[in-house]
Design a protein around this motif. Structure first.
Motif, PDB file in Angstrom:
ATOM      1  N   PHE A  22      -4.538   1.048  -3.332  1.00  0.00           N
ATOM      2  CA  PHE A  22      -3.775   1.850  -3.466  1.00  0.00           C
ATOM      3  C   PHE A  22      -5.727   3.232  -2.861  1.00  0.00           C
ATOM      4  N   LEU A  73       0.999   5.696   0.717  1.00  0.00           N
ATOM      5  CA  LEU A  73       0.297   7.337   1.293  1.00  0.00           C
ATOM      6  C   LEU A  73      -0.483   7.326   2.369  1.00  0.00           C
ATOM      7  N   HIS A  74      -1.389   7.612   2.670  1.00  0.00           N
ATOM      8  CA  HIS A  74      -1.604   7.493   4.159  1.00  0.00           C
ATOM      9  C   HIS A  74      -1.946   6.045   4.895  1.00  0.00           C
ATOM     10  N   THR A  84       0.817  -0.971   0.059  1.00  0.00           N
ATOM     11  CA  THR A  84      -0.088  -0.008  -0.157  1.00  0.00           C
ATOM     12  C   THR A  84       0.582   1.228  -0.303  1.00  0.00           C
ATOM     13  N   PRO A 121      -7.425   6.896  -2.469  1.00  0.00           N
ATOM     14  CA  PRO A 121      -7.989   7.770  -3.430  1.00  0.00           C
ATOM     15  C   PRO A 121      -6.254   8.725  -3.477  1.00  0.00           C
ATOM     16  N   VAL A 122      -6.562   9.543  -4.799  1.00  0.00           N
ATOM     17  CA  VAL A 122      -5.238  10.113  -4.946  1.00  0.00           C
ATOM     18  C   VAL A 122      -6.175  10.865  -5.137  1.00  0.00           C
ATOM     19  N   GLY A 123      -5.833  12.896  -4.906  1.00  0.00           N
ATOM     20  CA  GLY A 123      -6.397  14.259  -5.357  1.00  0.00           C
ATOM     21  C   GLY A 123      -5.366  14.293  -5.901  1.00  0.00           C
ATOM     22  N   GLY A 124      -4.957  16.155  -5.713  1.00  0.00           N
ATOM     23  CA  GLY A 124      -4.519  17.178  -6.098  1.00  0.00           C
ATOM     24  C   GLY A 124      -4.634  17.694  -8.018  1.00  0.00           C
TER      25      GLY A 124
END
Length: 96
Positions: free
Chosen positions: A90, A10-11, A8, A92-95
């Protein structure tokens, strides 16, 4: 017993014991749901709440892959895992 690589990013990493990648030993014929339940038993409700809603449905934006194929294209949480499989969660990814 089989060994599955769980990954996994990120957060979700701190919620999975601060491991980006870990080997999880499971009984033969385990499925994705069993793997995730094992991880939740190990790491607790924070991981559970990050992955699932109150009805235990995968949260929107969370994607899960077995050997690079979305489990939604397979058998979802009933996707059987085999020795040597790679399982990626995975977030969610934002930006932008």
């Amino acid at each position: 017993m089989i060994e599955v690589t769980f990954r996994t990013i990120l957060h979700l990493v701190p919620l999975a014991g601060n491991h980006k990648k870990q080997i999880v030993r499971l009984v033969e014929n385990s499925d994705a749901g069993f793997l995730l339940n094992r991880l939740i038993e190990t790491y607790g409700d924070e991981l559970k709440n990050a992955l699932f809603d109150e009805n235990m449905n995968i949260r929107k934006g969370i994607t899960m892959y077995k050997n690079g194929v979305s489990i939604l294209a397979l058998e979802e949480l009933d996707t059987v895992l085999y020795d040597g499989d790679d399982f990626l969660v995975f977030p969610p990814v934002g930006g932008g």
